[in-house]
Scaffold this active site. Structure first.
Site, PDB file in Angstrom:
ATOM      1  N   CYS A   1       0.838  -1.255  -0.035  1.00 45.66           N
ATOM      2  CA  CYS A   1      -0.028   0.080  -0.027  1.00 45.66           C
ATOM      3  C   CYS A   1       0.973   1.236  -0.149  1.00 45.66           C
ATOM      4  O   CYS A   1       0.352   2.425  -0.333  1.00 45.66           O
ATOM      5  CB  CYS A   1      -1.117  -0.276   1.251  1.00 45.66           C
ATOM      6  SG  CYS A   1      -1.964  -1.276   1.274  1.00 45.66           S
TER       7      CYS A   1
ATOM      8  N   HIS B   1      -2.721   7.204   3.811  1.00 51.92           N
ATOM      9  CA  HIS B   1      -3.282   5.961   3.126  1.00 51.92           C
ATOM     10  C   HIS B   1      -4.507   5.629   3.870  1.00 51.92           C
ATOM     11  O   HIS B   1      -4.773   5.759   5.221  1.00 51.92           O
ATOM     12  CB  HIS B   1      -2.241   4.710   3.381  1.00 51.92           C
ATOM     13  CG  HIS B   1      -2.853   3.579   3.060  1.00 51.92           C
ATOM     14  ND1 HIS B   1      -3.603   3.084   2.074  1.00 51.92           N
ATOM     15  CD2 HIS B   1      -2.635   2.274   3.670  1.00 51.92           C
ATOM     16  CE1 HIS B   1      -3.829   1.978   1.930  1.00 51.92           C
ATOM     17  NE2 HIS B   1      -3.315   1.437   2.894  1.00 51.92           N
TER      18      HIS B   1
ATOM     19  N   ASN C   1     -10.140   0.316   1.573  1.00 51.44           N
ATOM     20  CA  ASN C   1      -8.419   0.421   1.506  1.00 51.44           C
ATOM     21  C   ASN C   1      -8.332   0.039  -0.004  1.00 51.44           C
ATOM     22  O   ASN C   1      -8.529  -1.239  -0.360  1.00 51.44           O
ATOM     23  CB  ASN C   1      -8.037  -0.514   2.344  1.00 51.44           C
ATOM     24  CG  ASN C   1      -6.363  -0.620   2.230  1.00 51.44           C
ATOM     25  OD1 ASN C   1      -5.943  -0.230   1.228  1.00 51.44           O
ATOM     26  ND2 ASN C   1      -5.805  -1.067   3.248  1.00 51.44           N
TER      27      ASN C   1
HETATM   28  O1  UT7 Z   1      -2.946  -1.473   3.970  1.00 49.84           O
HETATM   29  C1  UT7 Z   1      -2.591  -2.018   4.908  1.00 49.84           C
HETATM   30  C2  UT7 Z   1      -3.824  -3.132   5.053  1.00 49.84           C
HETATM   31  N1  UT7 Z   1      -4.132  -3.674   6.365  1.00 49.84           N
HETATM   32  C3  UT7 Z   1      -4.796  -2.697   7.052  1.00 49.84           C
HETATM   33  O2  UT7 Z   1      -4.830  -1.552   7.148  1.00 49.84           O
HETATM   34  C4  UT7 Z   1      -5.420  -3.524   8.439  1.00 49.84           C
HETATM   35  C5  UT7 Z   1      -5.097  -2.894   9.656  1.00 49.84           C
HETATM   36  N2  UT7 Z   1      -6.115  -3.107  10.868  1.00 49.84           N
HETATM   37  C6  UT7 Z   1      -7.270  -3.030  10.908  1.00 49.84           C
HETATM   38  O3  UT7 Z   1      -7.715  -2.276  10.287  1.00 49.84           O
HETATM   39  C7  UT7 Z   1      -7.924  -3.785  12.178  1.00 49.84           C
HETATM   40  O4  UT7 Z   1      -7.128  -4.529  12.614  1.00 49.84           O
HETATM   41  C8  UT7 Z   1      -9.247  -4.678  11.562  1.00 49.84           C
HETATM   42  C9  UT7 Z   1     -10.021  -3.848  11.113  1.00 49.84           C
HETATM   43  C10 UT7 Z   1      -8.700  -5.456  10.508  1.00 49.84           C
HETATM   44  C11 UT7 Z   1      -9.924  -5.275  12.615  1.00 49.84           C
HETATM   45  O5  UT7 Z   1     -10.147  -4.412  13.624  1.00 49.84           O
HETATM   46  P1  UT7 Z   1      -9.775  -4.869  15.267  1.00 49.84           P
HETATM   47  O6  UT7 Z   1     -10.389  -3.735  16.050  1.00 49.84           O
HETATM   48  O7  UT7 Z   1      -8.211  -4.961  15.466  1.00 49.84           O
HETATM   49  O8  UT7 Z   1     -10.502  -6.193  15.592  1.00 49.84           O
HETATM   50  P2  UT7 Z   1     -10.108  -7.547  16.037  1.00 49.84           P
HETATM   51  O9  UT7 Z   1      -9.248  -8.234  14.650  1.00 49.84           O
HETATM   52  O10 UT7 Z   1      -9.236  -7.541  17.115  1.00 49.84           O
HETATM   53  O11 UT7 Z   1     -11.239  -8.487  16.064  1.00 49.84           O
HETATM   54  C12 UT7 Z   1     -12.133  -7.970  16.736  1.00 49.84           C
HETATM   55  C13 UT7 Z   1     -13.261  -9.093  16.757  1.00 49.84           C
HETATM   56  C14 UT7 Z   1     -13.134 -10.725  16.548  1.00 49.84           C
HETATM   57  O12 UT7 Z   1     -13.831 -11.320  17.115  1.00 49.84           O
HETATM   58  P3  UT7 Z   1     -13.592 -12.155  18.535  1.00 49.84           P
HETATM   59  O13 UT7 Z   1     -12.310 -12.852  18.319  1.00 49.84           O
HETATM   60  O14 UT7 Z   1     -13.174 -10.941  19.445  1.00 49.84           O
HETATM   61  O15 UT7 Z   1     -14.733 -12.736  18.828  1.00 49.84           O
HETATM   62  C15 UT7 Z   1     -13.123 -10.875  15.081  1.00 49.84           C
HETATM   63  O16 UT7 Z   1     -13.318 -12.217  14.668  1.00 49.84           O
HETATM   64  O17 UT7 Z   1     -14.049  -8.837  15.659  1.00 49.84           O
HETATM   65  C16 UT7 Z   1     -14.265 -10.012  14.631  1.00 49.84           C
HETATM   66  N3  UT7 Z   1     -14.328  -9.597  13.281  1.00 49.84           N
HETATM   67  C17 UT7 Z   1     -15.489  -9.277  12.587  1.00 49.84           C
HETATM   68  N4  UT7 Z   1     -16.582  -9.117  13.120  1.00 49.84           N
HETATM   69  C18 UT7 Z   1     -17.761  -8.706  12.312  1.00 49.84           C
HETATM   70  C19 UT7 Z   1     -13.263  -9.420  12.251  1.00 49.84           C
HETATM   71  N5  UT7 Z   1     -13.722  -9.034  11.132  1.00 49.84           N
HETATM   72  C20 UT7 Z   1     -15.076  -8.864  11.341  1.00 49.84           C
HETATM   73  C21 UT7 Z   1     -16.182  -8.388  10.364  1.00 49.84           C
HETATM   74  N6  UT7 Z   1     -17.342  -8.599  10.790  1.00 49.84           N
HETATM   75  N7  UT7 Z   1     -15.849  -8.262   9.291  1.00 49.84           N
END
Ligand code: UT7
Length: 336
Positions: free
Chosen positions: A118, A258, A288
């Site tokens: 990215c 970004h 993104n």
């Molecule tokens: O350009 C570079 C590319 N990458 C990025 O920019 C990604 C950077 N990371 C992020 O933006 C965030 O980490 C995410 C948006 C991917 C995730 O947000 P988070 O606040 O870090 O959530 P998490 O990964 O800690 O997940 C929290 C919960 C999990 O459930 P449990 O394990 O707590 O029960 C996930 O399974 O949210 C769940 N989850 C979802 N729930 C509903 C993950 N994706 C989803 C979803 N819908 N789409």
């Protein structure tokens, strides 16, 4: 010994292009177990654009390139170099840059792809600038273009809700002294390579029935780790680029980060002590778009008047690699 005078290099034309098809969070609720509320709350994304089956990255790049050329009032045969930053090339080879070079008719231009995830477009800006600065070339076309939707696992809610397709392009050329690129910062930390990758299809794990069955041709990401890296590096990279330009965040009129996640953007702004009204945000509309996100956001900022002549603009990105890149520019505007 006389020092060789470096030319001032800036963006003299900009354009972007996104596919027509809109995929909303509500639409995603029918595909994976997710909710509009979760996606908006955790990422700020409301909808994204998705390319149809026939559309490849070079098609989006081509459209963005035409717009940037028209904006710069430069014809394709004046372009000396085409750089396409992408993680989703049409194919391994030829490069997407060569496909674009041929299609726009930039017959005199050299062409290559740049892989920095990215951060690719911001890397491309810095690379392209060198050629104009040292007098090798006069006009360089830098494009960030992606069809991430083609390598998303549409059964994985952790990744498929985050990305979208699009392209943005700029023409770099010599500008009046004091304008254009004033300071840059590039970086990489390959030890974080496993955090964001497409594992198969390359020489490490060539495509096979097994790799397809194991879903290894899709984006695999450790979201949380990338998040932590991003909030740290965005502010740091921008601060270093500003330092190299002899400026501080108080001098900045517009930050173009970004567009990955609104929470990452807000935290970068906070670290830079910048109010959000000086920050360009359109992650809600496009998700993104990887290397396309910065030029799409910059184009929108310029065309909407959020970025004007004489403004100090900072672009900053992070991505797979891991990589980061930032560039400080004094916007030169139309009449230079
Ligand atoms: O350009 C570079 C590319 N990458 C990025 O920019 C990604 C950077 N990371 C992020 O933006 C965030 O980490 C995410 C948006 C991917 C995730 O947000 P988070 O606040 O870090 O959530 P998490 O990964 O800690 O997940 C929290 C919960 C999990 O459930 P449990 O394990 O707590 O029960 C996930 O399974 O949210 C769940 N989850 C979802 N729930 C509903 C993950 N994706 C989803 C979803 N819908 N789409």
């Amino acid at each position: 010994m006389n020092e060789v005078k470096k030319r001032s290099v800036g963006i003299i034309g900009i354009g972007s292009h996104v596919p027509e098809k809109v995929l909303t969070n509500k639409d995603l609720e029918a595909i994976v177990e997710t909710s509009d509320e979760w996606i908006v709350d955790r990422t700020g994304i409301r909808e994204r654009r998705i390319a149809d089956q026939e559309t490849a990255t070079s098609d989006l790049a081509y459209q963005a390139a035409l717009k940037a050329l028209a904006d710069a009032k430069v014809s394709a045969d004046e372009i000396d170099l085409v750089i396409v930053a992408t993680a989703t090339p049409d194919m391994f080879f030829p490069s997407t840059a060569c496909l674009v070079q041929n299609r726009i008719g930039a017959t005199k231009a050299a062409a290559f792809d740049l892989a920095a995830g990215c951060s690719g477009f911001a890397y491309g800006l810095v690379v392209g600038t060198q050629f104009v600065q040292n007098g090798t070339y006069k006009k360089v076309l830098v494009i960030g273009a992606e069809t991430l939707s083609k390598i998303l696992d549409w059964t994985d809610r952790n990744t498929c809700v985050l990305f979208g397709d699009g392209a943005g392009a700029v023409v770099l050329g010599e500008v009046e002294e004091g304008y254009g690129i004033l300071g840059v910062e590039l970086g990489a930390d390959g030890s974080g390579g496993d955090l964001l990758k497409m594992p198969a299809g390359g020489s490490r794990m060539p495509a096979s029935a097994q790799t397809v069955a194991d879903r290894l041709h899709y984006v695999h990401m450790s979201g949380n780790d990338v998040f932590k890296f991003a909030v740290k590096v965005m502010g740091e990279a921008a601060a270093k680029a500003l330092e190299h330009a002899g400026l501080s965040s108080e001098d900045v009129d517009c930050l173009i980060p970004h567009q990955a996640n609104i929470r990452i953007i807000q935290s970068a702004a906070k670290r830079l002590k910048m109010p959000m009204d000086k920050v360009m945000v359109n992650v809600d509309k496009y998700g993104n778009t990887s290397s396309a996100s910065i030029p799409i956001a910059l184009n929108e900022a310029v065309k909407s008047g959020k970025v004007k002549k004489n403004d100090v603009v900072v672009v900053v990105g992070f991505g797979a690699g891991l990589t980061w890149a930032s560039c400080v520019l004094k916007w030169c505007g139309e009449d230079l």
